[in-house]
Design a protein around this motif. Structure first.
Motif, mmCIF file in Angstrom:
data_model
loop_
_atom_site.group_PDB
_atom_site.id
_atom_site.type_symbol
_atom_site.label_atom_id
_atom_site.label_comp_id
_atom_site.label_asym_id
_atom_site.label_seq_id
_atom_site.Cartn_x
_atom_site.Cartn_y
_atom_site.Cartn_z
ATOM 1 N N LEU A 246 -33.651 -1.481 -6.398
ATOM 2 C CA LEU A 246 -33.147 -0.112 -6.544
ATOM 3 C C LEU A 246 -32.140 -0.053 -7.693
ATOM 4 C CD1 LEU A 246 -32.892 2.811 -5.615
ATOM 5 C CD2 LEU A 246 -31.240 2.072 -3.884
ATOM 6 N N GLY A 247 -31.282 -1.067 -7.760
ATOM 7 C CA GLY A 247 -30.304 -1.121 -8.847
ATOM 8 C C GLY A 247 -30.990 -1.147 -10.203
ATOM 9 N N LEU A 248 -32.064 -1.912 -10.296
ATOM 10 C CA LEU A 248 -32.811 -1.983 -11.556
ATOM 11 C C LEU A 248 -33.434 -0.631 -11.888
ATOM 12 C CD1 LEU A 248 -33.946 -3.698 -13.882
ATOM 13 C CD2 LEU A 248 -35.902 -4.272 -12.413
ATOM 14 N N ALA A 249 -34.035 -0.006 -10.870
ATOM 15 C CA ALA A 249 -34.653 1.305 -11.092
ATOM 16 C C ALA A 249 -33.615 2.312 -11.571
ATOM 17 C CB ALA A 249 -35.312 1.800 -9.804
ATOM 18 N N MET A 250 -32.430 2.277 -10.968
ATOM 19 C CA MET A 250 -31.390 3.235 -11.348
ATOM 20 C C MET A 250 -30.886 2.980 -12.760
ATOM 21 S SD MET A 250 -29.368 3.552 -7.750
ATOM 22 C CE MET A 250 -28.259 4.859 -8.276
ATOM 23 N N ALA A 251 -30.711 1.703 -13.084
ATOM 24 C CA ALA A 251 -30.252 1.372 -14.435
ATOM 25 C C ALA A 251 -31.293 1.827 -15.462
ATOM 26 C CB ALA A 251 -29.987 -0.119 -14.554
ATOM 27 N N LEU A 252 -32.569 1.642 -15.142
ATOM 28 C CA LEU A 252 -33.617 2.070 -16.068
ATOM 29 C C LEU A 252 -33.696 3.590 -16.153
ATOM 30 C CD1 LEU A 252 -36.490 -0.449 -15.226
ATOM 31 C CD2 LEU A 252 -35.122 -0.335 -17.321
ATOM 32 N N ALA A 253 -33.358 4.248 -15.052
ATOM 33 C CA ALA A 253 -33.408 5.716 -15.032
ATOM 34 C C ALA A 253 -32.469 6.307 -16.072
ATOM 35 C CB ALA A 253 -33.054 6.236 -13.646
ATOM 36 N N ALA A 254 -31.385 5.580 -16.363
ATOM 37 C CA ALA A 254 -30.413 6.077 -17.346
ATOM 38 C C ALA A 254 -30.893 5.860 -18.786
ATOM 39 C CB ALA A 254 -29.057 5.419 -17.112
ATOM 40 N N ARG A 255 -32.115 5.400 -18.948
ATOM 41 C CA ARG A 255 -32.754 5.216 -20.263
ATOM 42 C C ARG A 255 -31.975 4.346 -21.236
ATOM 43 N NH1 ARG A 255 -35.815 10.911 -21.564
ATOM 44 N NH2 ARG A 255 -36.477 11.295 -19.443
ATOM 45 N N PRO A 256 -31.710 3.108 -20.848
ATOM 46 C CA PRO A 256 -30.962 2.237 -21.753
ATOM 47 C C PRO A 256 -31.852 1.698 -22.873
ATOM 48 C CG PRO A 256 -31.627 1.000 -19.826
ATOM 49 C CD PRO A 256 -32.110 2.420 -19.609
ATOM 50 N N ALA A 257 -31.205 1.328 -23.977
ATOM 51 C CA ALA A 257 -31.889 0.565 -25.013
ATOM 52 C C ALA A 257 -31.461 -0.890 -24.920
ATOM 53 C CB ALA A 257 -31.563 1.124 -26.388
ATOM 54 N N LEU A 258 -30.383 -1.123 -24.150
ATOM 55 C CA LEU A 258 -29.943 -2.478 -23.834
ATOM 56 C C LEU A 258 -29.556 -2.489 -22.368
ATOM 57 C CD1 LEU A 258 -28.872 -5.368 -24.432
ATOM 58 C CD2 LEU A 258 -26.696 -4.300 -25.080
ATOM 59 N N LEU A 259 -30.072 -3.463 -21.642
ATOM 60 C CA LEU A 259 -29.781 -3.534 -20.219
ATOM 61 C C LEU A 259 -29.070 -4.839 -19.910
ATOM 62 C CD1 LEU A 259 -30.048 -2.179 -17.502
ATOM 63 C CD2 LEU A 259 -32.360 -3.107 -17.303
ATOM 64 N N LEU A 260 -27.894 -4.740 -19.302
ATOM 65 C CA LEU A 260 -27.128 -5.921 -18.916
ATOM 66 C C LEU A 260 -27.328 -6.155 -17.422
ATOM 67 C CD1 LEU A 260 -23.777 -4.974 -20.748
ATOM 68 C CD2 LEU A 260 -25.784 -6.145 -21.692
ATOM 69 N N LEU A 261 -27.878 -7.295 -17.066
ATOM 70 C CA LEU A 261 -28.169 -7.581 -15.668
ATOM 71 C C LEU A 261 -27.260 -8.715 -15.187
ATOM 72 C CD1 LEU A 261 -32.085 -7.618 -16.021
ATOM 73 C CD2 LEU A 261 -30.689 -5.762 -15.065
ATOM 74 N N ASP A 262 -26.396 -8.409 -14.224
ATOM 75 C CA ASP A 262 -25.459 -9.421 -13.731
ATOM 76 C C ASP A 262 -26.004 -10.068 -12.456
ATOM 77 O OD1 ASP A 262 -23.304 -11.020 -13.162
ATOM 78 O OD2 ASP A 262 -21.806 -9.427 -13.367
ATOM 79 N N GLU A 263 -26.499 -11.270 -12.585
ATOM 80 C CA GLU A 263 -27.086 -12.039 -11.489
ATOM 81 C C GLU A 263 -28.113 -11.232 -10.687
ATOM 82 O OE1 GLU A 263 -24.588 -14.609 -9.330
ATOM 83 O OE2 GLU A 263 -23.139 -14.866 -10.945
ATOM 84 N N PRO A 264 -29.155 -10.766 -11.372
ATOM 85 C CA PRO A 264 -30.154 -9.953 -10.669
ATOM 86 C C PRO A 264 -30.921 -10.754 -9.615
ATOM 87 C CG PRO A 264 -30.948 -10.542 -12.849
ATOM 88 C CD PRO A 264 -29.519 -10.988 -12.777
ATOM 89 N N GLY A 265 -30.920 -12.082 -9.776
ATOM 90 C CA GLY A 265 -31.687 -12.897 -8.833
ATOM 91 C C GLY A 265 -30.877 -13.401 -7.650
ATOM 92 N N ALA A 266 -29.541 -13.153 -7.664
ATOM 93 C CA ALA A 266 -28.707 -13.701 -6.596
ATOM 94 C C ALA A 266 -29.112 -13.113 -5.248
ATOM 95 C CB ALA A 266 -27.236 -13.404 -6.877
ATOM 96 N N GLY A 267 -29.328 -13.978 -4.275
ATOM 97 C CA GLY A 267 -29.665 -13.522 -2.934
ATOM 98 C C GLY A 267 -31.138 -13.219 -2.730
ATOM 99 N N LEU A 268 -31.944 -13.389 -3.768
ATOM 100 C CA LEU A 268 -33.371 -13.135 -3.618
ATOM 101 C C LEU A 268 -34.098 -14.433 -3.269
ATOM 102 C CD1 LEU A 268 -34.236 -10.744 -6.606
ATOM 103 C CD2 LEU A 268 -33.283 -10.206 -4.352
ATOM 104 N N ASN A 269 -35.210 -14.316 -2.523
ATOM 105 C CA ASN A 269 -36.024 -15.506 -2.283
ATOM 106 C C ASN A 269 -36.916 -15.755 -3.499
ATOM 107 O OD1 ASN A 269 -38.378 -13.889 -2.070
ATOM 108 N ND2 ASN A 269 -37.987 -13.553 0.109
ATOM 109 N N ASP A 270 -37.647 -16.871 -3.493
ATOM 110 C CA ASP A 270 -38.423 -17.263 -4.673
ATOM 111 C C ASP A 270 -39.443 -16.208 -5.081
ATOM 112 O OD1 ASP A 270 -36.970 -19.504 -4.674
ATOM 113 O OD2 ASP A 270 -38.555 -20.858 -3.978
#
Ligand SMILES: Nc1ncnc2c1ncn2[C@@H]1O[C@H](COP(=O)(O)OP(=O)(O)OP(=O)(O)O)[C@@H](O)[C@H]1O
Ligand SMILES: [Mg+2]
Lengths: 240, 340
Positions: A147-171
């Motif tokens: 959801l966080g990724l979808a929201m960040a993309l909704a703001a139409r970035p040309a540069l996206l900074l992702l802070d530990e997007p994989g933390a807490g996710l399974n493989d």
């Protein structure tokens, strides 16, 4: 010309020098990885670029425009989006409304050629469509990250900074996420990603920068950086 | 189980507004039923409060900012009406827009500190600014009438016809309740309302997607101030005499109380809260001290038991009773992204 240019960035919290003069560039269409031990200043770097914190010194230039010290909403509207290390949402609102709100403040960037203009398209892209009417707060962690990724993309970035997007996710979730992030440069979105998961970072990032105690100690092709003795020393040969 | 603003009962937003408009229309016939003028007066007071409460529902319900200074903004409206009538002969309808704008502007001043301080500190600050306003009124000399306040002599008229009966003023107040409800509904069900809810739910995230959090907070104050200004004009023309103590700390606290008791996020909340709190002392036949105690008890009970107010509590009860029809009602919000 790099899309984002960071020069001599310093950030001090009382006696703590979280950033101690960092220079960094992010090129157009690039996926840059930023790694470093806990407390090395990675999140602070993002926070200063995105306007959450004012830098103590140094500058941030975005497409030739000085962005130093601009407030968060102005940075977002200028096309630099980000997701938080702590997965965030508007907890009391539905998933769809979360994304809808995020589509409404992009400042008319990329009107013609943006691949996801409606909330539904964004939810389809990250795979959250089945949950569109769920209340966001109680969602499982993996869904919140998406959801966080979808929201960040909704703001139409040309540069996206992702802070530990994989933390807490399974493989499986991590692999799915990596699949999404890899598509972004093709859509005109440069990416800078922080993560401790070296498997994910190797898969995503052709280039890696390493922070240690607020100083950049390495920056270059991922394989070379990971073989750098300075980097190996920081990680005590353990995590890599 | 978590209760959400979008519920089965009141889930269709236009349904809630429709129900309120029908209710207001029905209430307009109450004077025909031979109700005492005491009750009609109380009802007018309640209606005047409901108008501010709809403004506060935008500020507190949608944006999540509690203000204990709104009686002062009502005061700006009331004094504007009285002074315009006295010095310029401007009547009720002329005073409305001017009072609304002035209250809105003062609301911006009250709201400005919210950019720097938040939470309890800010609530106390709004309280202090409200107090400051009464001090200003008390020491305003002939301009504000000092501690005795001002009289208002101009008649209230509609299209040149004077509204001299209590029943007529009651219906006029109901008209403004309806308008306030429509306006609050319009805010809640618009892009603007969504933006305010984003600020309420998570300021940091709101900023990261391009929302200027500070501007939205101050803007919500201004919007709530417009309602307060209109309410103040109604109050001045109803009471015909206004004085500083009517806009001091206790009236502000009552407004917050009404909002909490009714519930700030549902369209029925301000209406229910305004009516309940205004009529409780009458129903239980309480003197002012007793009713203050009762209000205190009610407030504690509502905060502990019904965080969404009485209306929200009833809606949740209904949700539970009908829960068998839905696998997991708490996890599903109707995609009509509205507050009802
Ligand atoms: N708001 C703040 N106030 C005070 N100190 C802070 C603040 N934010 C970060 N710091 C300090 O700055 C340093 C860098 O923190 P930062 O969060 O940037 O590290 P990080 O590299 O993101 O770590 P992690 O991998 O654990 O997320 C730490 O010493 C931290 O305690
Ligand atoms: Mg971090």
């Amino acid at each position: 010309m790099p899309a984002l240019r960071i020069d001599g960035l310093r950030k001090q919290f009382g006696g703590v020098k979280a950033l101690n003069g960092v220079d960094l560039t992010i090129g157009e269409g690039e996926i840059l990885g930023v790694v470093g031990p806990n407390g090395s200043g990675k999140t602070t770097l993002f926070n200063v670029v995105t306007g959450l914190h004012k830098p103590t010194a140094g500058s941030v230039t975005w497409g030739g425009t000085d962005m130093t010290g601009l407030p968060a909403h102005a940075v977002s509207r200028a096309g630099i989006g980000h997701t938080f290390q702590q997965a965030m949402c508007f907890p009391g609102l539905s998933v769809l409304e979360n994304v809808l709100i995020a589509t409404e403040h992009h400042g008319n960037r990329r009107a013609g050629d943006y691949p996801w203009t409606t909330p539904v398209e964004l939810l389809d892209f990250v795979g959250l469509s089945p949950l569109r009417d769920a209340v966001a707060g109680p969602l499982p962690f993996g869904s919140l990250r998406l959801l966080g990724l979808a929201m960040a993309l909704a703001a139409r970035p040309a540069l996206l900074l992702l802070d530990e997007p994989g933390a807490g996710l399974n493989d499986k979730e991590t692999a799915a996420l990596a699949g999404l992030v890899k598509q972004l440069p093709g859509q005109g979105i440069s990416v800078c990603v922080i993560d401790h998961d070296m498997t994910l970072m190797r898969a995503l990032c052709p280039r890696l920068a390493v922070l240690d105690f607020g100083t950049k100690i390495a920056d270059g092709p991922t394989a070379a950086v990971l073989a750098d003795p300075k980097v190996l020393e920081v990680y005590l040969g353990g995590e890599l | 189980m978590m209760f959400h603003e979008t519920t089965n009962v009141l889930g269709r937003p236009s349904a809630a507004l429709g129900a309120i408009l029908v209710l207001v229309a029905v209430l307009a016939f109450v004077p025909e039923a031979g109700v005492s003028s005491r009750i009609i007066s109380l009802a007018i007071t309640a209606a005047i409060n409901v108008v501010v409460l709809y403004g506060l529902s935008v500020l507190f319900g949608q944006t999540g900012i509690l203000s204990l200074g709104h009686a002062a903004l009502v005061g700006v409206g009331a004094y504007t009406a009285a002074i315009l009538a006295r010095d310029f002969g401007i009547g009720f309808w002329g005073a409305l827009p001017i009072a609304a704008v002035l209250s809105g502007l003062l609301a911006i001043v009250v709201g400005f500190p919210s950019l720097r301080v938040s939470g309890h500190h800010f609530v106390i600050l709004t309280f202090a600014l409200g107090q400051l306003f009464t001090i200003f009124l008390t020491n305003g000399g002939a301009f504000t009438g000092g501690a005795t306040g001002l009289d208002l002599q101009l008649p209230t008229s509609v299209l040149g016809l004077p509204l001299d009966s209590l029943a007529a003023f009651y219906r006029l107040s109901l008209l403004f309740v309806a308008l306030a409800a429509v306006a609050a509904w319009g805010v809640a069900n618009s892009r603007y309302g969504r933006t305010l809810r984003a600020v309420r739910e998570n300021e940091k995230l709101a900023g990261s997607i391009g929302i200027s959090v500070g501007r939205q907070k101050v803007g919500a104050f201004a919007v709530s101030g417009l309602f307060a200004g209109v309410s103040g004009v109604l109050m001045a023309y109803f009471l015909r005499h206004i004085a500083p103590n009517q806009f001091a700390s206790f009236p502000s606290i009552y407004l917050a109380l009404m909002l909490m008791i009714g519930g700030a996020r549902l369209l029925f909340g301000p209406l229910a809260g305004g009516i309940l709190v205004s009529f409780l002392p009458e129903i239980f036949n309480l003197d002012p001290v007793e009713s203050r105690i009762l209000y205190g008890v009610c407030l504690i009970a509502v905060i502990l038991l019904l965080p969404q107010g009485v209306v929200g509590g009833l809606a949740e009860l209904w949700q539970r009773l009908t829960a068998t029809r839905h696998a997991n009602p708490a996890a599903v919000a109707p995609h009509t992204i509205s507050e009802a």
